[in-house]
Design a protein around this motif. Structure first.
Motif, mmCIF file in Angstrom:
data_model
loop_
_atom_site.group_PDB
_atom_site.id
_atom_site.type_symbol
_atom_site.label_atom_id
_atom_site.label_comp_id
_atom_site.label_asym_id
_atom_site.label_seq_id
_atom_site.Cartn_x
_atom_site.Cartn_y
_atom_site.Cartn_z
ATOM 1 N N CYS A 11 -6.879 35.031 -34.340
ATOM 2 C CA CYS A 11 -8.274 34.721 -34.668
ATOM 3 C C CYS A 11 -9.081 34.408 -33.401
ATOM 4 O O CYS A 11 -10.227 34.844 -33.265
ATOM 5 N N SER A 12 -8.512 33.648 -32.481
ATOM 6 C CA SER A 12 -9.250 33.267 -31.269
ATOM 7 C C SER A 12 -9.616 34.490 -30.436
ATOM 8 O O SER A 12 -10.710 34.559 -29.873
ATOM 9 N N ASP A 23 -21.304 45.099 -30.661
ATOM 10 C CA ASP A 23 -22.110 45.959 -29.804
ATOM 11 C C ASP A 23 -21.431 47.290 -29.472
ATOM 12 O O ASP A 23 -21.940 48.050 -28.651
ATOM 13 N N HIS A 24 -20.284 47.540 -30.096
ATOM 14 C CA HIS A 24 -19.528 48.784 -29.863
ATOM 15 C C HIS A 24 -19.210 48.966 -28.375
ATOM 16 O O HIS A 24 -19.361 50.054 -27.822
ATOM 17 N N GLU A 25 -18.758 47.887 -27.747
ATOM 18 C CA GLU A 25 -18.447 47.895 -26.321
ATOM 19 C C GLU A 25 -16.959 47.723 -26.062
ATOM 20 O O GLU A 25 -16.565 47.209 -25.023
ATOM 21 N N MET A 26 -16.124 48.157 -26.994
ATOM 22 C CA MET A 26 -14.681 48.049 -26.800
ATOM 23 C C MET A 26 -14.026 49.359 -27.198
ATOM 24 O O MET A 26 -14.609 50.139 -27.954
ATOM 25 N N PRO A 27 -12.834 49.589 -26.685
ATOM 26 C CA PRO A 27 -12.117 50.824 -27.019
ATOM 27 C C PRO A 27 -11.840 50.930 -28.521
ATOM 28 O O PRO A 27 -11.723 49.918 -29.218
ATOM 29 N N ASP A 28 -11.738 52.161 -29.007
ATOM 30 C CA ASP A 28 -11.485 52.397 -30.427
ATOM 31 C C ASP A 28 -10.221 51.699 -30.913
ATOM 32 O O ASP A 28 -10.181 51.205 -32.038
ATOM 33 N N SER A 29 -9.196 51.649 -30.069
ATOM 34 C CA SER A 29 -7.940 51.014 -30.481
ATOM 35 C C SER A 29 -8.145 49.526 -30.760
ATOM 36 O O SER A 29 -7.583 48.970 -31.705
ATOM 37 N N ASP A 30 -8.965 48.864 -29.943
ATOM 38 C CA ASP A 30 -9.266 47.448 -30.170
ATOM 39 C C ASP A 30 -10.133 47.274 -31.413
ATOM 40 O O ASP A 30 -9.941 46.327 -32.177
ATOM 41 N N CYS A 31 -11.078 48.190 -31.625
ATOM 42 C CA CYS A 31 -11.918 48.128 -32.832
ATOM 43 C C CYS A 31 -11.046 48.208 -34.080
ATOM 44 O O CYS A 31 -11.256 47.465 -35.041
ATOM 45 N N THR A 32 -10.060 49.083 -34.050
ATOM 46 C CA THR A 32 -9.157 49.226 -35.189
ATOM 47 C C THR A 32 -8.395 47.934 -35.436
ATOM 48 O O THR A 32 -8.262 47.501 -36.587
ATOM 49 N N LYS A 33 -7.914 47.283 -34.362
ATOM 50 C CA LYS A 33 -7.219 45.998 -34.505
ATOM 51 C C LYS A 33 -8.124 44.958 -35.148
ATOM 52 O O LYS A 33 -7.707 44.201 -36.017
ATOM 53 N N PHE A 34 -9.375 44.930 -34.734
ATOM 54 C CA PHE A 34 -10.323 43.963 -35.283
ATOM 55 C C PHE A 34 -10.599 44.256 -36.756
ATOM 56 O O PHE A 34 -10.678 43.343 -37.568
ATOM 57 N N GLU A 35 -10.769 45.521 -37.095
ATOM 58 C CA GLU A 35 -11.029 45.894 -38.487
ATOM 59 C C GLU A 35 -9.863 45.477 -39.386
ATOM 60 O O GLU A 35 -10.078 44.960 -40.487
ATOM 61 N N HIS A 37 -7.808 43.031 -38.760
ATOM 62 C CA HIS A 37 -7.860 41.570 -38.810
ATOM 63 C C HIS A 37 -8.888 41.108 -39.844
ATOM 64 O O HIS A 37 -8.616 40.189 -40.626
ATOM 65 N N PHE A 38 -10.068 41.719 -39.857
ATOM 66 C CA PHE A 38 -11.107 41.323 -40.814
ATOM 67 C C PHE A 38 -10.656 41.555 -42.254
ATOM 68 O O PHE A 38 -11.030 40.798 -43.147
ATOM 69 N N GLU A 39 -9.852 42.577 -42.472
ATOM 70 C CA GLU A 39 -9.326 42.832 -43.820
ATOM 71 C C GLU A 39 -8.371 41.726 -44.263
ATOM 72 O O GLU A 39 -8.266 41.418 -45.447
ATOM 73 N N GLU A 40 -7.689 41.109 -43.307
ATOM 74 C CA GLU A 40 -6.686 40.082 -43.603
ATOM 75 C C GLU A 40 -7.240 38.663 -43.566
ATOM 76 O O GLU A 40 -6.653 37.759 -44.154
#
Length: 105
Positions: A11-12, A23-35, A37-40
């Motif tokens: 979470c941190s 702001d869409h300023e991160m790699p797609d792989s990191d975006c996927t990890k965040f998505e 996480h938000f689902e969980e």
């Protein structure tokens, strides 16, 4: 902030990089990890939703204002210093802010 549940992405970490995600300023792989996480994690999803709403409100209310060139240059310079690992003294930031007149009694 943490929901107390174990996640592949902590979470941190999500909250530390939330604006990069927004702001869409991160790699797609990191975006996927965040998505994922938000689902969980509903507390992080709630924080994401709140920050997204604030960002949309600011854009709607202030999106057409022109930013003075010198202010933009100062802000970008400070961002570059912070990204390079240099601390920016707080007095530096407030020193260039216009003084607020004292209230009259």
């Amino acid at each position: 902030m943490s929901c107390g549940e174990p996640h592949e992405t902590d979470c941190s970490e999500v909250l530390d990089h939330l604006y990069e995600f927004l702001d869409h300023e991160m790699p797609d792989s990191d975006c996927t990890k965040f998505e994922v996480h938000f689902e969980e994690c509903s507390p992080c999803l709630e924080k994401y939703g709140l920050e997204q709403a604030v960002k949309k409100l600011v854009k709607r209310c202030c999106g057409s204002d022109d930013v003075p060139t010198d202010l933009r240059a100062k802000v970008m310079g400070r961002i570059d210093l912070i990204r390079a690992g240099h601390l920016v003294p707080e007095q530096d930031i407030t020193a260039s802010a216009p003084a607020t007149p004292a209230p009259q009694e």
